[in-house]
Scaffold this active site. Sequence first.
Site, PDB file in Angstrom:
ATOM      1  N   ARG A   1      21.789  34.503   7.587  1.00 46.87           N
ATOM      2  CA  ARG A   1      22.527  34.641   6.315  1.00 46.87           C
ATOM      3  C   ARG A   1      24.022  34.894   6.523  1.00 46.87           C
ATOM      4  O   ARG A   1      24.836  34.162   5.956  1.00 46.87           O
ATOM      5  CB  ARG A   1      21.878  35.731   5.442  1.00 46.87           C
ATOM      6  CG  ARG A   1      22.635  36.026   4.161  1.00 46.87           C
ATOM      7  CD  ARG A   1      21.801  36.705   3.070  1.00 46.87           C
ATOM      8  NE  ARG A   1      20.892  37.708   3.550  1.00 46.87           N
ATOM      9  CZ  ARG A   1      21.209  38.974   3.887  1.00 46.87           C
ATOM     10  NH1 ARG A   1      22.457  39.378   3.762  1.00 46.87           N
ATOM     11  NH2 ARG A   1      20.305  39.823   4.331  1.00 46.87           N
TER      12      ARG A   1
ATOM     13  N   TYR B   1      33.582  22.157 -16.672  1.00 42.25           N
ATOM     14  CA  TYR B   1      32.129  22.149 -16.519  1.00 42.25           C
ATOM     15  C   TYR B   1      31.573  23.297 -17.362  1.00 42.25           C
ATOM     16  O   TYR B   1      31.993  24.440 -17.195  1.00 42.25           O
ATOM     17  CB  TYR B   1      31.766  22.299 -15.038  1.00 42.25           C
ATOM     18  CG  TYR B   1      30.291  22.500 -14.838  1.00 42.25           C
ATOM     19  CD1 TYR B   1      29.384  21.559 -15.309  1.00 42.25           C
ATOM     20  CD2 TYR B   1      29.792  23.641 -14.234  1.00 42.25           C
ATOM     21  CE1 TYR B   1      28.020  21.753 -15.154  1.00 42.25           C
ATOM     22  CE2 TYR B   1      28.436  23.838 -14.076  1.00 42.25           C
ATOM     23  CZ  TYR B   1      27.555  22.889 -14.546  1.00 42.25           C
ATOM     24  OH  TYR B   1      26.212  23.081 -14.415  1.00 42.25           O
TER      25      TYR B   1
ATOM     26  N   ASP C   1      38.945  23.779  -9.473  1.00 40.94           N
ATOM     27  CA  ASP C   1      37.688  23.049  -9.258  1.00 40.94           C
ATOM     28  C   ASP C   1      38.073  21.590  -9.028  1.00 40.94           C
ATOM     29  O   ASP C   1      38.516  20.889  -9.942  1.00 40.94           O
ATOM     30  CB  ASP C   1      36.778  23.221 -10.477  1.00 40.94           C
ATOM     31  CG  ASP C   1      35.406  22.562 -10.281  1.00 40.94           C
ATOM     32  OD1 ASP C   1      35.309  21.628  -9.460  1.00 40.94           O
ATOM     33  OD2 ASP C   1      34.452  22.967 -10.974  1.00 40.94           O
TER      34      ASP C   1
ATOM     35  N   LYS D   1      27.862  17.065  -5.539  1.00 46.82           N
ATOM     36  CA  LYS D   1      28.386  15.818  -6.099  1.00 46.82           C
ATOM     37  C   LYS D   1      28.858  14.880  -4.968  1.00 46.82           C
ATOM     38  O   LYS D   1      28.054  14.423  -4.192  1.00 46.82           O
ATOM     39  CB  LYS D   1      29.489  16.139  -7.106  1.00 46.82           C
ATOM     40  CG  LYS D   1      29.074  17.230  -8.127  1.00 46.82           C
ATOM     41  CD  LYS D   1      27.886  16.808  -8.942  1.00 46.82           C
ATOM     42  CE  LYS D   1      27.530  17.701 -10.109  1.00 46.82           C
ATOM     43  NZ  LYS D   1      26.972  18.992  -9.823  1.00 46.82           N
TER      44      LYS D   1
END
Length: 372
Positions: free
Chosen positions: A47, A99, A171, A196
Site C-alpha cells: 500500500r 465533471y 483536471d 480515460k
Amino acid sequence: MKIETLAVHAAREIDPATAAIAPPLHLSTTFERSPDGSYPHGYSYIRPDNPTRRALESTLAQLEGGADCVCYSSGAAASMAVFSLLAPGDHVIGPRECYYGTRQQLREVVAGWGVSVDFVDTTDLQQIEGCLRANTRLIWIETPSNPSLRLTDIAGVARIAQRTGARVACDNTFATPILQRPFEHGAHFVMYSSTKYFGGHSDVMGGALVARVKDDASAKLRSYQAVAGAVPSPFDCWLIRRSLSTLPYRMRAQAANAMKVARFLHADQRVERVFYPGLEDHPGHELAQRQMPDFGAMVSVCVRGGAPEAMAAAGRMQLFTRATSLGGVESLVEHRASVEGPDTPTPQNLLRLSIGLENAEDLIADLDQALQ
Ligand code: PLP
C-alpha cells in the site's frame, strides 16, 4: 527527450534479473527485510509503495514535467486527495461546469468539513477575481470541461491565485499532457482520471495527481495515498503504464478524427449546436489555440429538438456505443443530462461523443444515418 520517446522509455529498463523487455509486474504485497532490519530496495508493503506503481508514477511525472506523481485507485480518489489538503475555515473556488462527480465531492463532502465553496464560471476570470478571499486556498479548474468543452485560461487563473497564495489544481483528463501542459501556465497540481485516455482501452480504472514541485503539499498527498488507502492495484498500474506508450499517437489520431466529426456536425442542419474547441465559433477557440497544440477528442452536440430527439439519435447509432466514460479506442455516445440528474446545467438535447480510433468516414456515416 521528446514526449513520444518518454512515453516509451520513461521508467523502463531491461529487467536486470531476466533480460525481459516487457516491464515486470510485481504482485507481491510484502518485501523482505535485510538481516539488519532495513528494506534494501525501499519497499516494505504494497500500500505505501510498490515497484509497479512507482514505475507508473515516475512515467507520469516525466510526461507531465512535474516533480512528483501520486497515483490513486480512481480519478475521484485523486480529486479527494487534493481536497484533503483543505482545513476548516478555508475557501475553495470551483467551476460551475466540470465533471459532475467533482462538483458533488465539493458540495457533499468538502463543504461538510467547514470549508466554504464557491462555484463560478471559470472561463470568466473576473468571476474568479470577484470571489477570491484572503482564505482562498484552492482554485479547481477543468479545461476543456465536461461536457461543453469550455476553456479556462490556466495562466490567468494562476495569476489571480498568487494574490492569496492559493493553489491551482487542473483536471487535465480531456487533454492529457500531450495536448495541454498546465505547469507551463502556472498550475500547481495536475489531476487525471487515468480511466480515460491514459488507460485508453476502457478496461482499467485509476487516478493520478502530478505536483509541479516537491513541497509540504506534495508530501501530504503521498502520505494521504497510503493512509487513506485508495491505491491502484499493481496490475492496473501495469496496464496503464503499458497504454501510456501509445498515448501521444492515440491522442493525435483521436483528435484528428474529432475535428472531422465536429466539422461534419457543424455543417449539418439537423444539429442545433456543436461544442468543439477546434471550431472557429467555439467561445474558447482563441484560448485553445494559445493553450493547446490540438483540440482533443471530445465533441458535444445539441441535436435539434429536446431530450427525446437526442435520445432517439443515440438509439440509432450503430458504431458509437451508448455508454458512459470516454477516452478509449472505441467511440462512445452519452446523453449527459440523464446521467447528471435533475439539477444539471447540461442542455437536454446534448449528446457527448468520445471519438475513438475508427476511420472518421465510418463515424460520420453512422452519425449521418442516426440523425435522420
Ligand atoms: N474528471 C473527469 C473530467 C472525468 O471525466 C471523470 C470521470 O468520468 C473523473 C474526473 C472521475 O474519474 P474516475 O471515474 O476515474 O473516478
